[in-house]
Design an enzyme around this catalytic site. Structure first.
Site, PDB file in Angstrom:
ATOM      1  N   ARG A 121       0.810  -1.244   0.000  1.00  0.00           N
ATOM      2  CA  ARG A 121       0.000   0.000   0.000  1.00  0.00           C
ATOM      3  C   ARG A 121       0.832   1.278   0.000  1.00  0.00           C
ATOM      4  O   ARG A 121       0.348   2.351   0.329  1.00  0.00           O
ATOM      5  CB  ARG A 121      -0.994   0.025   1.156  1.00  0.00           C
ATOM      6  CG  ARG A 121      -1.988  -1.105   1.057  1.00  0.00           C
ATOM      7  CD  ARG A 121      -3.255  -0.840   1.813  1.00  0.00           C
ATOM      8  NE  ARG A 121      -4.148  -1.963   1.595  1.00  0.00           N
ATOM      9  CZ  ARG A 121      -4.087  -3.099   2.278  1.00  0.00           C
ATOM     10  NH1 ARG A 121      -3.204  -3.248   3.234  1.00  0.00           N
ATOM     11  NH2 ARG A 121      -4.908  -4.067   2.004  1.00  0.00           N
ATOM     12  N   LYS A 143       3.949  11.069 -12.154  1.00  0.00           N
ATOM     13  CA  LYS A 143       3.180  10.118 -12.960  1.00  0.00           C
ATOM     14  C   LYS A 143       3.944   8.801 -13.019  1.00  0.00           C
ATOM     15  O   LYS A 143       5.132   8.786 -13.353  1.00  0.00           O
ATOM     16  CB  LYS A 143       2.972  10.649 -14.376  1.00  0.00           C
ATOM     17  CG  LYS A 143       1.828  11.627 -14.467  1.00  0.00           C
ATOM     18  CD  LYS A 143       1.514  11.900 -15.915  1.00  0.00           C
ATOM     19  CE  LYS A 143       0.400  12.907 -16.048  1.00  0.00           C
ATOM     20  NZ  LYS A 143       0.174  13.290 -17.442  1.00  0.00           N
ATOM     21  N   GLU A 185      11.405  16.500 -25.437  1.00  0.00           N
ATOM     22  CA  GLU A 185      10.606  16.954 -24.283  1.00  0.00           C
ATOM     23  C   GLU A 185      11.033  18.367 -23.861  1.00  0.00           C
ATOM     24  O   GLU A 185      10.217  19.145 -23.386  1.00  0.00           O
ATOM     25  CB  GLU A 185      10.715  15.978 -23.105  1.00  0.00           C
ATOM     26  CG  GLU A 185      10.099  14.603 -23.360  1.00  0.00           C
ATOM     27  CD  GLU A 185       8.564  14.588 -23.453  1.00  0.00           C
ATOM     28  OE1 GLU A 185       7.911  15.631 -23.243  1.00  0.00           O
ATOM     29  OE2 GLU A 185       8.031  13.501 -23.744  1.00  0.00           O
ATOM     30  N   LYS A 227       8.086  22.594 -15.717  1.00  0.00           N
ATOM     31  CA  LYS A 227       7.183  21.496 -15.357  1.00  0.00           C
ATOM     32  C   LYS A 227       6.648  21.665 -13.938  1.00  0.00           C
ATOM     33  O   LYS A 227       5.455  21.456 -13.685  1.00  0.00           O
ATOM     34  CB  LYS A 227       7.884  20.142 -15.535  1.00  0.00           C
ATOM     35  CG  LYS A 227       6.944  19.009 -15.179  1.00  0.00           C
ATOM     36  CD  LYS A 227       7.198  17.708 -15.859  1.00  0.00           C
ATOM     37  CE  LYS A 227       6.101  16.719 -15.437  1.00  0.00           C
ATOM     38  NZ  LYS A 227       6.254  15.419 -16.009  1.00  0.00           N
ATOM     39  N   GLU A 237      -3.839  16.585 -12.990  1.00  0.00           N
ATOM     40  CA  GLU A 237      -4.260  16.745 -14.393  1.00  0.00           C
ATOM     41  C   GLU A 237      -5.767  16.878 -14.584  1.00  0.00           C
ATOM     42  O   GLU A 237      -6.397  16.122 -15.316  1.00  0.00           O
ATOM     43  CB  GLU A 237      -3.709  15.590 -15.237  1.00  0.00           C
ATOM     44  CG  GLU A 237      -3.655  15.965 -16.723  1.00  0.00           C
ATOM     45  CD  GLU A 237      -2.906  14.952 -17.566  1.00  0.00           C
ATOM     46  OE1 GLU A 237      -1.744  14.659 -17.237  1.00  0.00           O
ATOM     47  OE2 GLU A 237      -3.494  14.481 -18.550  1.00  0.00           O
ATOM     48  N   ARG A 241      -2.521  20.821 -16.433  1.00  0.00           N
ATOM     49  CA  ARG A 241      -1.404  19.880 -16.615  1.00  0.00           C
ATOM     50  C   ARG A 241      -1.441  19.223 -17.997  1.00  0.00           C
ATOM     51  O   ARG A 241      -0.434  18.722 -18.482  1.00  0.00           O
ATOM     52  CB  ARG A 241      -1.411  18.830 -15.500  1.00  0.00           C
ATOM     53  CG  ARG A 241      -0.201  17.920 -15.590  1.00  0.00           C
ATOM     54  CD  ARG A 241       0.045  17.114 -14.346  1.00  0.00           C
ATOM     55  NE  ARG A 241       1.185  16.234 -14.554  1.00  0.00           N
ATOM     56  CZ  ARG A 241       1.795  15.566 -13.607  1.00  0.00           C
ATOM     57  NH1 ARG A 241       1.380  15.677 -12.363  1.00  0.00           N
ATOM     58  NH2 ARG A 241       2.815  14.774 -13.874  1.00  0.00           N
ATOM     59  N   ASN A 245       1.051  17.538 -22.237  1.00  0.00           N
ATOM     60  CA  ASN A 245       0.808  16.489 -23.234  1.00  0.00           C
ATOM     61  C   ASN A 245       0.836  17.036 -24.655  1.00  0.00           C
ATOM     62  O   ASN A 245       0.332  16.392 -25.576  1.00  0.00           O
ATOM     63  CB  ASN A 245      -0.553  15.836 -22.990  1.00  0.00           C
ATOM     64  CG  ASN A 245      -0.533  14.974 -21.758  1.00  0.00           C
ATOM     65  OD1 ASN A 245       0.405  14.218 -21.554  1.00  0.00           O
ATOM     66  ND2 ASN A 245      -1.540  15.109 -20.928  1.00  0.00           N
ATOM     67  N   HIS A 248       1.406  14.803 -27.645  1.00  0.00           N
ATOM     68  CA  HIS A 248       1.347  13.422 -27.153  1.00  0.00           C
ATOM     69  C   HIS A 248       0.120  12.648 -27.655  1.00  0.00           C
ATOM     70  O   HIS A 248       0.109  11.428 -27.552  1.00  0.00           O
ATOM     71  CB  HIS A 248       1.381  13.390 -25.624  1.00  0.00           C
ATOM     72  CG  HIS A 248       2.769  13.584 -25.066  1.00  0.00           C
ATOM     73  ND1 HIS A 248       3.522  14.708 -25.333  1.00  0.00           N
ATOM     74  CD2 HIS A 248       3.548  12.796 -24.273  1.00  0.00           C
ATOM     75  CE1 HIS A 248       4.693  14.599 -24.713  1.00  0.00           C
ATOM     76  NE2 HIS A 248       4.732  13.454 -24.074  1.00  0.00           N
ATOM     77  N   HIS A 252       1.624   9.453 -28.756  1.00  0.00           N
ATOM     78  CA  HIS A 252       1.433   8.171 -28.062  1.00  0.00           C
ATOM     79  C   HIS A 252       0.840   7.128 -29.004  1.00  0.00           C
ATOM     80  O   HIS A 252       1.171   5.951 -28.917  1.00  0.00           O
ATOM     81  CB  HIS A 252       0.494   8.348 -26.863  1.00  0.00           C
ATOM     82  CG  HIS A 252       1.214   8.727 -25.602  1.00  0.00           C
ATOM     83  ND1 HIS A 252       0.564   9.104 -24.460  1.00  0.00           N
ATOM     84  CD2 HIS A 252       2.535   8.768 -25.297  1.00  0.00           C
ATOM     85  CE1 HIS A 252       1.446   9.372 -23.505  1.00  0.00           C
ATOM     86  NE2 HIS A 252       2.651   9.187 -24.001  1.00  0.00           N
ATOM     87  N   HIS A 264      10.040   7.250 -27.644  1.00  0.00           N
ATOM     88  CA  HIS A 264       9.010   8.185 -27.188  1.00  0.00           C
ATOM     89  C   HIS A 264       9.222   9.583 -27.782  1.00  0.00           C
ATOM     90  O   HIS A 264       8.294  10.189 -28.330  1.00  0.00           O
ATOM     91  CB  HIS A 264       9.026   8.240 -25.657  1.00  0.00           C
ATOM     92  CG  HIS A 264       8.040   9.202 -25.095  1.00  0.00           C
ATOM     93  ND1 HIS A 264       6.686   9.019 -25.178  1.00  0.00           N
ATOM     94  CD2 HIS A 264       8.212  10.395 -24.446  1.00  0.00           C
ATOM     95  CE1 HIS A 264       6.063  10.036 -24.609  1.00  0.00           C
ATOM     96  NE2 HIS A 264       6.971  10.883 -24.157  1.00  0.00           N
TER      97      HIS A 264
END
Ligand code: GLY
Length: 369
Positions: A121, A143, A185, A227, A237, A241, A245, A248, A252, A264
């Site tokens: 946990r 993330k 990036e 960032k 997000e 946020r 992306n 992306h 993606h 990527h």
């Protein structure tokens, strides 16, 4: 050495620190021990990083933390790898008083963060990114996750690190293709937030490609500041946020459709071109920027060609399941101008007519831009 404080929830305090510098890796483990006294440390790295001096540099003369080495590459970013690591941690009798250290690129950081989030946990994670993509983006902001056989990051959770250590000298051993692709990036950050930074990247590209530490430190600080400001505003997000992306949505899609043969950064470069085509179709400023971007990606030896096996239908199918999708149709982040994201009715991700998206994919597939 510079320190940036990110004021978002993190383990046992209200913020975490990103330390940026060159050549300080040998002191990191003792810093982690000071930060997390009494924690049993468990290191996750990959088969590429384990061969480099960074692995030994990090460990130095310190007591060897227990570790696991995963196969390098996005293909190992799956739930099977997570299961193997967790079972290894159990075999080593690690309890809730352990902490995970991620040493490596985006794949290692994402897997390790996810493991730390769910192991018994939740235990703390420390990120030590060693690639351009991880130092600019994935190691910051919490993330984490792994891919399913259908899409990228299908299993995912936010897990803020307890600390991030960015030693830019680790980039010296990165192969050229990975190094260059990861710079996309940084280009993305400049496009969404800072026109002067976009100009800086163009002017200083030669020195950056020569991996001059001063320049690498400068861009690491810039990336983290850009960032961190976005993530502090919208850590989970809900809206803003999403600007991170940029490029992306299509990026993606082509990355997973290529079965991760495209790196990527290369996929995001294609996605940035796609966003620019949409921007121009909507009458936004972008023609001049497209030429600059093509030159810049050319200097980075990044091919903007989509592999022949990837069809328009496949791209449309994947983008309809994009995380920003509403009623199975994606939303796009677009630029109003260089350094400024378009905001419409308070929203930073915008739905675009199907016809425009289809035309954009045709243009990309035919390379007519
Ligand atoms: N890589 C995008 C984000 O962290 O939100």
């Amino acid at each position: 050495m510079q320190k940036i404080n990110v004021k978002i929830p993190a383990y046992s305090k209200g913020s975490y620190t990103i330390t940026i510098g060159a050549g300080f890796l040998p002191s990191v483990l003792s810093n982690i021990k000071k930060l997390l006294p009494k924690k049993e440390l468990f290191l996750i790295t990959d088969s590429n990083v384990a061969k480099t001096k960074h692995f030994k540099n990090l460990l130095g003369k310190e007591h060897l933390p227990r570790y696991v080495i995963t196969p390098a590459g996005e293909k190992s970013k799956n739930i099977g790898t997570v299961t193997k690591i967790i079972e290894e941690m159990e075999r080593k009798s690690l309890g809730r008083d352990c902490a995970v250290i991620a040493l490596g690129g985006g794949t290692v950081g994402d897997i390790a963060g996810f493991v730390a989030a769910i192991y018994k946990r939740g235990v703390p994670v420390i990120q030590i990114p060693t690639t351009t993509v991880a130092q600019a983006d994935s190691a910051i902001g919490g993330k984490t996750g792994v891919d399913s056989s259908i899409s990228k990051n299908a299993f995912g959770i936010f897990k803020n690190p307890a600390a991030v250590f960015i030693d830019v000298s680790t980039l010296k051993t990165l192969d050229e293709k990975q190094f260059n692709a990861g710079l996309v990036e940084s280009i993305k950050h400049s496009l969404i937030a800072d026109e002067k930074y976009f100009v800086y990247l163009q002017k200083n590209l030669k020195g950056i490609l020569e991996r001059k530490c001063k320049l690498l430190e400068y861009i690491a600080v810039k990336n983290c500041k850009i960032k961190a400001a976005v993530v502090e505003d919208d850590p989970y997000e809900k809206n803003k946020r999403r600007i991170l992306n940029y490029g992306h949505t299509i990026g993606h899609a082509v990355e997973s459709a290529s079965n991760y043969k495209l790196l990527h950064g290369q996929a995001v470069a294609i996605g940035i071109i796609a966003a620019n085509i949409i921007e121009q179709k909507l009458g936004l400023d972008g023609k001049e920027r497209l030429e600059t971007l093509k030159k810049l990606f050319g200097k980075l030896n990044i091919s903007l060609k989509i592999p022949k096996t990837i069809t328009k239908r496949r791209i449309l199918d994947i983008i309809s399941r994009d995380k920003k999708a509403l009623r199975k149709w994606p939303r796009f982040v677009l630029l109003q101008k260089t350094g400024k994201v378009l905001c419409k009715n308070g929203q930073f991700a915008i739905q675009i007519e199907r016809e425009i998206v289809e035309e954009t994919i045709d243009i990309l597939l035919k390379q007519k831009f």
